[in-house]
Design a protein around this motif. Structure first.
Motif: not given
Length: 358
Positions: A274-275, A314-319, A331-332
């Motif tokens: 997810q991240m 903050f972490y989340g899906p890489l752009q 979400r982040n």
């Protein structure tokens, strides 16, 4: 207050915990039936599919081919084994032997280390979620923080100290190589995950699964996914690790992760699904069945996580992996929020990833 089963569950949990000798202590006492706190009423033991096994990938293959195989395994299975990873077999054997030696110390010696506190970076206890889970599992664990800040050396039991510190050096090299290939499999540069400090946070969990007198009534570890970027696991020859494999819609079955001498078991964690990968890679449920052998099972897993854990990190899906065709699935969040969510639930909870879904 007594429960419907006729006993005070919390009192029994405390009595077990305060014995400071874990499940190994129960076996040493000569139990022939498992205490009620270990019984899983909804357990449905099933034979694993004999015709399937997780992929095994030879890292000595040409790099483009190895990357393709790792990408496919990370998407389709979420689990794979690796060979020719550069770690000599005697190193793996010494690490397993040292962990076994700690867990088989005399009770009076072992109990000196027993604590649920992670102060100093080391804890030895039975079941990290003992007081949160609906049923305990038949295992004991010594956990050592290896990064971002390594545990105080004198907190690591002397009988396994040198071997665990040495294994951390080896496994960090394996993690670096794997993260490079897994990043390439996503179309990223090989250093992308390391730049995100994913190599820096390392937690080593050294599990010991004593022989169980009633293995059909409990588990070694309940089915769960790992709250990590990546897990690297050594397992001994006993076996018991199983991966859940989905079949037709609504169907799923278990697949044994058969011990392979010298191999390391690799699995995708929730954070990588997810991240980073935005669901390109798959974190899958797995479990360890209760040990029906006469010999105890030992495994050592290392969870890799980001080292940067500030409230502004903050972490989340890489752009690079988000597009109008494939929008962000999550979400982040901060690592403290992520881990806080994990530790607020019992280990077998399946809702961690769903908590951060958009």
């Amino acid at each position: 207050m007594a429960t419907a089963e006729g006993y005070d569950r919390l009192a029994v949990l405390k009595e077990f915990d305060e014995s400071k000798t874990g499940v190994r202590g129960l076996v040493e006492s000569g139990v022939t039936t498992i205490p009620p706190i270990f019984r899983h009423p909804d357990l449905h033991p099933s034979d694993a599919s004999p015709d399937l096994s997780i992929p095994t990938i030879d890292l000595s293959l040409p790099r483009p081919l190895a990357v393709d195989l790792i990408r496919a395994a990370s998407r389709d299975w979420g689990f794979f084994q690796i060979t020719n990873h550069g770690v000599p077999l005697p190193v793996l054997d010494r690490t397993i032997s040292a962990v076994r030696s700690f867990h088989e110390l005399p009770p009076a010696e072992r109990s000196k280390h027993y604590s649920r506190s992670t102060d100093g970076g080391v804890s030895y206890s039975s079941n990290v979620d003992l007081y949160r889970s609906s049923a305990a599992s038949w295992r004991d664990t010594i956990q050592v923080m290896m990064g971002p800040a390594r545990a105080e050396p004198d907190r690591i039991p002397a009988v396994c100290r040198a071997e665990l510190v040495a294994w951390d050096e080896h496994v960090t090299g394996v993690g670096r190589a794997l993260m490079g290939m897994m990043a390439e499999g996503l179309g990223l540069g090989p250093g992308r995950l390391e730049e995100m400090t994913c190599l820096e946070g390392r937690t080593m969990v050294c599990h010991y699964y004593p022989p169980c007198p009633e293995p059909d009534l409990t588990v070694g570890i309940a089915d769960h996914t790992d709250p990590a970027v990546l897990t690297v696991l050594i397992q001994d020859h006993i076996g018991g690790l199983q991966v859940k494999r989905k079949g037709e819609p609504g169907e799923a079955y278990w697949v044994d992760v058969k011990p392979l001498p010298g191999a390391l078991v690799i699995n995708v964690g929730d954070l990588l699904q997810q991240m980073i990968s935005n669901d390109e890679y798959n974190s899958v449920e797995h479990r360890v069945v209760a040990n029906s052998h006469q010999e105890a099972r030992v495994s050592i897993g290392v969870f890799f996580n980001p080292g940067k854990r500030g409230e502004s990190d903050f972490y989340g899906p890489l752009q690079e992996l988000v597009s109008p065709e494939k929008p962000a699935c999550y979400r982040n969040f901060t690592i403290s929020e992520f881990m806080g969510t994990f530790f607020s639930k019992q280990l077998a909870s399946k809702s961690l990833i769903d908590h951060f879904k958009l």
